[in-house]
Design an enzyme around this catalytic site. Structure first.
Site, PDB file in Angstrom:
ATOM      1  N   HIS A  38       0.830  -1.210   0.000  1.00  0.00           N
ATOM      2  CA  HIS A  38       0.000   0.000   0.000  1.00  0.00           C
ATOM      3  C   HIS A  38       0.865   1.261   0.000  1.00  0.00           C
ATOM      4  O   HIS A  38       0.493   2.286   0.581  1.00  0.00           O
ATOM      5  CB  HIS A  38      -0.995  -0.014   1.169  1.00  0.00           C
ATOM      6  CG  HIS A  38      -2.081  -1.044   0.972  1.00  0.00           C
ATOM      7  ND1 HIS A  38      -3.205  -0.793   0.228  1.00  0.00           N
ATOM      8  CD2 HIS A  38      -2.169  -2.328   1.365  1.00  0.00           C
ATOM      9  CE1 HIS A  38      -3.959  -1.884   0.209  1.00  0.00           C
ATOM     10  NE2 HIS A  38      -3.348  -2.837   0.886  1.00  0.00           N
ATOM     11  N   ASP A  40       2.468   1.995  -3.160  1.00  0.00           N
ATOM     12  CA  ASP A  40       2.638   2.418  -4.568  1.00  0.00           C
ATOM     13  C   ASP A  40       1.799   3.655  -4.894  1.00  0.00           C
ATOM     14  O   ASP A  40       2.269   4.571  -5.564  1.00  0.00           O
ATOM     15  CB  ASP A  40       2.413   1.263  -5.567  1.00  0.00           C
ATOM     16  CG  ASP A  40       1.058   0.588  -5.526  1.00  0.00           C
ATOM     17  OD1 ASP A  40       0.240   0.908  -4.625  1.00  0.00           O
ATOM     18  OD2 ASP A  40       0.805  -0.254  -6.406  1.00  0.00           O
ATOM     19  N   SER A 130      -2.012 -10.993  -8.151  1.00  0.00           N
ATOM     20  CA  SER A 130      -2.134 -10.191  -9.382  1.00  0.00           C
ATOM     21  C   SER A 130      -2.547 -10.998 -10.603  1.00  0.00           C
ATOM     22  O   SER A 130      -1.973 -10.862 -11.686  1.00  0.00           O
ATOM     23  CB  SER A 130      -0.825  -9.460  -9.692  1.00  0.00           C
ATOM     24  OG  SER A 130      -0.563  -8.567  -8.682  1.00  0.00           O
ATOM     25  N   ASP A 176       1.614  -3.880  -9.642  1.00  0.00           N
ATOM     26  CA  ASP A 176       1.336  -5.213 -10.182  1.00  0.00           C
ATOM     27  C   ASP A 176       1.603  -5.286 -11.681  1.00  0.00           C
ATOM     28  O   ASP A 176       2.223  -6.227 -12.180  1.00  0.00           O
ATOM     29  CB  ASP A 176      -0.121  -5.601  -9.895  1.00  0.00           C
ATOM     30  CG  ASP A 176      -0.429  -5.564  -8.409  1.00  0.00           C
ATOM     31  OD1 ASP A 176       0.515  -5.420  -7.609  1.00  0.00           O
ATOM     32  OD2 ASP A 176      -1.615  -5.680  -8.052  1.00  0.00           O
TER      33      ASP A 176
HETATM   34  C1  GAF Z   1      -3.115  -4.269  -5.014  1.00  0.00           C
HETATM   35  C2  GAF Z   1      -2.954  -3.100  -5.978  1.00  0.00           C
HETATM   36  F1  GAF Z   1      -3.327  -3.478  -7.240  1.00  0.00           F
HETATM   37  C3  GAF Z   1      -1.509  -2.602  -5.987  1.00  0.00           C
HETATM   38  O1  GAF Z   1      -1.415  -1.457  -6.800  1.00  0.00           O
HETATM   39  C4  GAF Z   1      -1.033  -2.294  -4.563  1.00  0.00           C
HETATM   40  O2  GAF Z   1      -1.593  -1.092  -4.095  1.00  0.00           O
HETATM   41  C5  GAF Z   1      -1.337  -3.452  -3.622  1.00  0.00           C
HETATM   42  O3  GAF Z   1      -2.705  -3.861  -3.711  1.00  0.00           O
HETATM   43  C6  GAF Z   1      -1.035  -3.120  -2.191  1.00  0.00           C
HETATM   44  O4  GAF Z   1       0.326  -2.899  -2.023  1.00  0.00           O
HETATM   45  O5  GAF Z   1      -2.383  -5.377  -5.447  1.00  0.00           O
END
Ligand code: GAF
Length: 389
Positions: A38, A40, A130, A176
């Site tokens: 959390h 990015d 992902s 991701d």
């Molecule tokens: C999900 C989101 F798609 C990513 O962008 C990232 O924020 C993640 O949660 C948490 O780190 O995978």
């Protein structure tokens, strides 16, 4: 299944479904994030790696113009996407990840060719590894192969992220799609989400392994909690008076504490701490200092559990079991990975203890929760590739 076996399998499924051999085969991996959760969408650092689980597409030009048929070889279900005009959202639901990417190419002025496609993914669905980014990046790679026009991998990741925002309704960050497009075998990717600068961090010490523990509790980011966290971070940054939490120090947060709710304060405390933990953990990996890396992983989990509140009791159970095994039993560290609310944990372990640790986690997790976990080790895999074409 190795990537080679998976590609052969999807090619055979294509042959069976469409009655001819595919001209192109492409793949894109899922990912596990070692640390930097959390962060990015707060312009921070992340440290993911691509895993040996992939979305694979086999395809050929179609006889019918203006449409793409995608056959999901696992669920035996097809999507027919009209590409003669602007691509829109549609059914089945999973086709929206593909549709979003096609729309992104159209917005770049690219005409989408008519295609017959067979598709399969070994990235667990809803496991926080992902699966959606893998499908998006795989689709983009197929369009590159079929048009013969490669696009810059960063552009490709951004295009896939836009698909997730606009066609899946998840306001995700860039991690991701980035790792799925840019991963490199044997390496983690330290990504500065503000500048988009990357550093490949080698992860080739044979004495350690990364274990992925799927709680088999589905995670759903579309449910609104993810967007809520994002909004809380923006609120914290605004109150502190910085562009994003990347720019805030722990001291600045303390000074602004009284001006924000207790919840918003805790959200910011996680993010500011996590950005720091990520750069420290990357340094630990560069130096093969596994006990230190492991400590940062545990600290990350506690903050995600207590401050950010995106864990769940099953993820916490896995971490507690791992802690109990401890360094003596070969576990350096363990944490939830990905968006949270279910999904997977990642554990840094001694390579020689993988089997024993897998057995212990499986048995104790089942006893604690009544759920069977799926556990596998993965080496850092390569990002998206054109296998044939
Ligand atoms: C999900 C989101 F798609 C990513 O962008 C990232 O924020 C993640 O949660 C948490 O780190 O995978």
């Amino acid at each position: 299944m190795t990537l080679k076996e998976l590609a052969a399998h999807v090619a055979a499924e294509f042959q069976q479904h469409y009655g001819r051999a595919p001209r192109w085969i492409v793949a894109a991996p899922g990912r596990v994030n070692v640390i930097g959760e959390h962060t990015d969408y707060n312009d921070g650092f992340v440290l993911p790696m691509a895993i040996e689980r992939y979305a694979v597409m086999a395809a050929d030009a179609a006889a019918t113009p203006g449409r793409i048929s995608v056959y999901d070889t696992h669920f035996k279900e097809s999507a027919v996407i009209d590409v003669a005009g602007p691509v829109t959202k549609g059914q089945p639901k999973w086709s929206n990840y593909i549709r979003g990417v096609l729309a992104g190419f159209q917005q770049r002025g690219q005409k989408i060719p008519a295609l017959d496609v067979a598709f399969m993914s070994t990235v667990p669905l809803g496991g926080g590894l992902s699966s959606s980014a893998a499908l998006e990046v795989c689709t983009a790679t197929l369009i590159e192969a079929a048009t013969g026009k490669a696009i810059d991998p960063v552009e490709k990741a951004l295009l896939a992220q836009k698909a997730e925002h606009e066609f899946a309704g998840v306001p995700c960050g860039i991690m991701d799609q980035f790792i799925s497009a840019l991963g490199r075998e044997g390496h983690l990717l330290l990504l500065d989400c503000r500048t988009r600068q990357t550093e490949l961090v080698p992860m080739s010490d044979p004495s350690v392994a990364l274990l992925v523990v799927n709680t088999n509790v589905k995670h759903e980011l579309g449910s609104g909690e993810y967007a809520k966290r994002r909004a809380e971070c923006e609120q914290a940054a605004k109150i502190i008076g910085v562009k994003s939490l990347r720019d805030a120090t722990p001291e600045q947060l303390e000074q602004a504490k009284d001006k924000m709710s207790e919840v918003v304060y805790r959200r910011a405390r996680h993010v500011i701490g996590e950005i720091e933990r990520t750069t420290h953990a990357a340094e630990g990996i560069r130096q093969s200092n596994w006990p230190t890396v492991g400590q940062f992983m545990y600290a990350s989990h506690y903050a995600l559990r207590d401050d950010y509140e995106v864990s769940c009791k099953e993820l916490d159970a896995v971490v507690a079991i791992a802690e109990n095994i401890g360094a003596r039993g070969g576990v350096y560290g363990c944490r939830m990975t990905g968006g949270g609310f279910g999904g997977c944990c990642v554990a840094l372990v001694k390579a020689g203890a993988v089997d024993a640790i897998t057995q212990t986690i499986a048995t104790e997790y089942q006893a604690k929760t009544g759920i069977a976990a799926a556990i596998f080790a993965s080496r850092p895999a390569a990002g998206a590739t054109i296998i044939k074409g």
